[in-house]
Scaffold this active site. Structure first.
Site, PDB file in Angstrom:
ATOM      1  CD  GLU A 280      -3.373   0.169   2.156  1.00 46.96           C
ATOM      2  OE1 GLU A 280      -4.437  -0.134   1.846  1.00 46.96           O
ATOM      3  OE2 GLU A 280      -2.763   0.930   2.848  1.00 46.96           O
ATOM      4  CG  HIS A 301       6.027 -29.908   0.750  1.00 48.16           C
ATOM      5  ND1 HIS A 301       6.407 -31.597   0.297  1.00 48.16           N
ATOM      6  CD2 HIS A 301       7.253 -29.012   1.755  1.00 48.16           C
ATOM      7  CE1 HIS A 301       7.460 -31.372   1.085  1.00 48.16           C
ATOM      8  NE2 HIS A 301       8.092 -30.385   1.895  1.00 48.16           N
ATOM      9  CE  LYS A 416     -11.348   2.297   1.172  1.00 54.81           C
ATOM     10  NZ  LYS A 416     -11.323   3.402   1.764  1.00 54.81           N
TER      11      LYS A 416
END
Ligand code: PA5
Length: 428
Positions: A280, A301, A416
């Site tokens: 960010e 793995h 948003k």
């Protein structure tokens, strides 16, 4: 030195001296608060320049929560919960519930997760720490509304008021208005500190203290990291050495991804906190490293094959623990059908160390991947405070090297706005 930046395992070597002048300038701009986004540089001195009275209140109310509640719900998203979660899991572990048990809400709209949490809480004595700087984050506000109504309907408004603790801005936001009206105990996230740099404020420290971890140790550790970063000389400044390595890997060597690796499952949330901090802060204007994380040997793995032989778009930053906190011995087995008696009497810590050494050699010598190893003394609250600050300062340094303002997040607003429009929020 609590963290040493070991660059011996970089395939592409760096001439650190060539960065010194630029690092000195940026260092001054951080200390003198003249860099981009300088109104959000409050975190730089906060570990020692904080509200001492508020810390007393944090400790007092945390003791009250520990004494009186089975569960604490930390309700927040992004920087408003990741640091606390990282600290609580790193110190207290991921297995066993602790008292109070800490659960996390307000970081998702998912109805399954939310209803499972509410169902779990309905018979529990729980307190809530709602955390939002803006006081208007929708994920957090919706979850808080649900929690508030659960506790109010079950235990009454007066009990609810005593069970809700809020952390928000000192002067503005819907949560502040609600706090004032309901009389909740309130803590402050200072104006000049953004969410992802806020773990050393009440945002992180109240839940951390509720989990039985001494918040002052976190602050003292961060202060030590501040002191250790006082001299910008790249020969001794381990934090800036890491920052320059990140910048160089990205802009000179051409790597797009930084993989944060630990060998400790209880550090997975440190990786989540680190990803938010780096991503960010730095991912702007078409620049920055994509922060990713993995836990070895678990992920050897799953991702191991790609890391060894896949697209070479990344470098690895390995947090390597020197001293393990627990000693578990491999037991003797008379029949030895699993063939493990060659490990008898060895500690799991020493085996984990060998897994690390073998992996490092495989990834560097045969995979030709750049590895920077952050040698970390051992996990405890002081050292964790150090580690938080180390990464915060390194993030500021590498973002500034990239010409980025590390303290805004303009891109986050786009989703948003779209979501508000689709939901029919007035004004959108
Ligand atoms: O680091 C940040 O600034 C963000 O991740 C915020 O912490 C997050 O969006 C939550 O915001 P708020 O605390 O205003 O609810």
């Amino acid at each position: 030195m609590i963290i040493k930046t070991n660059t011996e395992h970089l395939v592409d070597k760096i001439d650190f001296a060539s960065y010194q002048e630029r690092v000195n300038e940026i260092h001054d701009s951080i200390i003198n608060k003249t860099g981009k986004g300088n109104d959000f540089l409050g975190w730089v001195n906060h570990p020692f320049d904080y509200d001492k009275e508020e810390l007393k209140e944090i400790k007092k109310w945390a003791a009250y929560v520990r004494e009186n509640y089975e569960v604490l719900v930390v309700c927040g998203i992004g920087g408003s919960y990741l640091g606390a979660r990282a600290a609580i899991e790193a110190i207290n572990g991921v297995v066993g519930k602790g008292k109070p048990e800490i659960i996390y809400m307000g970081q998702t709209f998912d109805p399954t997760y939310t209803s499972q949490c509410l169902e779990y809480l309905k018979d529990k004595k729980f307190a809530i720490n709602v955390i939002s700087k803006s006081g208007t984050t929708t994920e957090t506000s919706v979850a808080f509304r649900l929690l508030k109504s659960l506790i109010e309907e079950r235990d009454g408004i007066e009990f609810a008021r005593k069970s809700i603790f809020a952390t928000t801005d000192a002067n503005k936001g819907a949560l502040l208005t609600l706090c004032k009206q309901e009389g909740y105990v309130r803590f402050v996230l200072p104006d000049d500190i953004g969410g992802r740099y806020s773990v050393q404020t009440a945002v992180g420290l109240f839940p951390i203290a509720c989990a039985g971890i001494d918040p002052e140790e976190i602050l003292k550790g961060s202060t030590k990291a501040f002191e250790d970063a006082a001299n910008p000389d790249l020969k001794t400044n381990e934090c800036y050495k890491y920052a320059v390595t990140r910048f160089h890997m990205n802009t000179v060597v051409g790597k797009a991804v930084e993989m944060f690796i630990t060998y400790v499952p209880s550090f997975v949330q440190i990786g989540e906190w680190w990803k938010q901090l780096m991503g960010e802060s730095e991912g702007k204007e078409g620049k920055g490293l994509l922060p990713d994380s993995a836990t070895f040997s678990t992920d050897l793995h799953s991702l191991g094959q790609f890391i060894q032989e896949g697209t070479p778009c990344f470098f690895e930053t390995v947090l390597a623990i020197k001293n393990h906190r627990h000693s578990v011995l491999v037991p003797h087995d008379e029949a030895n059908l699993d063939g493990l008696n060659y490990l008898e009497g060895r500690t799991l810590g020493s085996i984990n160390d060998k897994a690390f050494e073998g992996t490092l050699a495989a990834h560097v010598e045969e995979g030709h991947n750049n590895n920077v190893v952050l040698e970390f003394e051992e996990m405890n609250p002081f050292n964790l405070g150090y580690l938080f600050y180390f990464f915060e300062r390194a993030c500021a340094m590498s973002s500034y090297l990239n010409g980025i303002n590390p303290f805004n997040q303009p891109g986050v607003e786009v989703y948003k706005k779209n979501m508000f429009h689709l939901l029919g929020k007035p004004g959108f």
